[in-house]
Enzyme design. Structure first.
Site, PDB file in Angstrom:
ATOM      1  N   ARG A   7       0.836  -1.201   0.000  1.00  0.00           N
ATOM      2  CA  ARG A   7       0.000   0.000   0.000  1.00  0.00           C
ATOM      3  C   ARG A   7       0.860   1.236   0.000  1.00  0.00           C
ATOM      4  NH1 ARG A   7      -1.381   3.748   3.340  1.00  0.00           N
ATOM      5  NH2 ARG A   7      -0.452   2.712   5.132  1.00  0.00           N
ATOM      6  N   VAL A   8       0.447   2.204  -0.800  1.00  0.00           N
ATOM      7  CA  VAL A   8       0.994   3.557  -0.734  1.00  0.00           C
ATOM      8  C   VAL A   8      -0.189   4.492  -0.511  1.00  0.00           C
ATOM      9  CG1 VAL A   8       3.098   3.180  -2.093  1.00  0.00           C
ATOM     10  CG2 VAL A   8       0.965   3.764  -3.269  1.00  0.00           C
ATOM     11  N   SER A   9       0.099   5.694  -0.027  1.00  0.00           N
ATOM     12  CA  SER A   9      -0.974   6.597   0.379  1.00  0.00           C
ATOM     13  C   SER A   9      -1.623   7.376  -0.753  1.00  0.00           C
ATOM     14  CB  SER A   9      -0.452   7.583   1.428  1.00  0.00           C
ATOM     15  OG  SER A   9      -0.058   6.870   2.583  1.00  0.00           O
ATOM     16  N   SER A  10      -0.967   7.470  -1.909  1.00  0.00           N
ATOM     17  CA  SER A  10      -1.567   8.246  -3.000  1.00  0.00           C
ATOM     18  C   SER A  10      -1.146   7.683  -4.349  1.00  0.00           C
ATOM     19  CB  SER A  10      -1.148   9.715  -2.897  1.00  0.00           C
ATOM     20  OG  SER A  10       0.226   9.845  -3.181  1.00  0.00           O
ATOM     21  N   GLN A  13       2.523   8.043  -5.543  1.00  0.00           N
ATOM     22  CA  GLN A  13       3.580   7.217  -4.968  1.00  0.00           C
ATOM     23  C   GLN A  13       3.698   5.899  -5.726  1.00  0.00           C
ATOM     24  OE1 GLN A  13       2.112   7.237  -0.895  1.00  0.00           O
ATOM     25  NE2 GLN A  13       3.796   8.591  -0.306  1.00  0.00           N
TER      26      GLN A  13
END
Length: 186
Positions: A7-10, A13
């Site tokens: 997972r990345v936040s945006s 990324q």
């Protein structure tokens, strides 16, 4: 089977570092999300969890990829353990298939439980102290005794409830709640 989750936040990324690490760890299926860890609805995580069976392992690059709160992380790992699914964090070196890994999560669960109990205790103590000082919980009442007297006087003099409410800076429903007779005069 090893099931990976990244997972990345945006959207800006890049997942490549995590995906490479998960592939190197031997994950046969990898799921991912590009959204904040505070989001409850994470389709990639839900898919990963739905593919896990007894004896499988959920693999992450790092613990914080799973969620932001320790409480949420511990609850998820406890759910996995009930289903006899292991958990492995590559960077953190935590693996619940080992006695040391399971011990770590029991310690974390105990600390989280103690923190929850302390929070409840502090809240109760704070409310009791405030009550002793005469403070009542909740928002300040908008209808003070002086506003209530003014409202009754203005209504007796024939002013329409809508104008009385506007004059006092309250809503008409608030006026009706405190002066039920005003609703009959309308």
């Amino acid at each position: 089977m090893l099931v990976g989750y990244a997972r990345v936040s945006s959207n800006e990324q890049n997942l490549n570092l995590q995906l490479d690490a998960l592939e190197t760890a031997g994950c046969t299926k990898i799921f991912s999300d590009k959204l904040s860890g505070t989001q409850k609805n994470r389709p990639g995580l839900e898919n990963a969890l739905s593919h896990l069976r007894t004896g499988d392992t959920l693999v992450l690059w790092k613990l914080d990829r799973l969620g932001r709160s320790v409480k949420g992380l511990i609850e998820l790992v406890e759910t996995l353990q009930v289903d006899e699914i292991n958990f492995y964090s590559i960077t953190d070196g935590i693996n619940t298939s080992t006695p040391a890994g399971r011990f770590f999560f029991h310690v974390m669960a105990s600390l989280a439980q103690m923190e929850r109990e302390l929070l409840v205790e502090r809240t109760k103590a704070g409310l009791a102290a405030a009550k002793e000082r005469g403070r009542v919980g909740g928002r300040k009442r908008i209808m003070t005794p002086s506003k209530l007297e003014a409202a009754k006087k203005l209504l007796r003099e024939g002013m329409p409830p809508k104008d009385v409410a506007q004059n006092l800076g309250v809503s008409v429903p608030t006026l009706y709640r405190w002066c039920p007779a005003a609703s009959k005069e309308n």
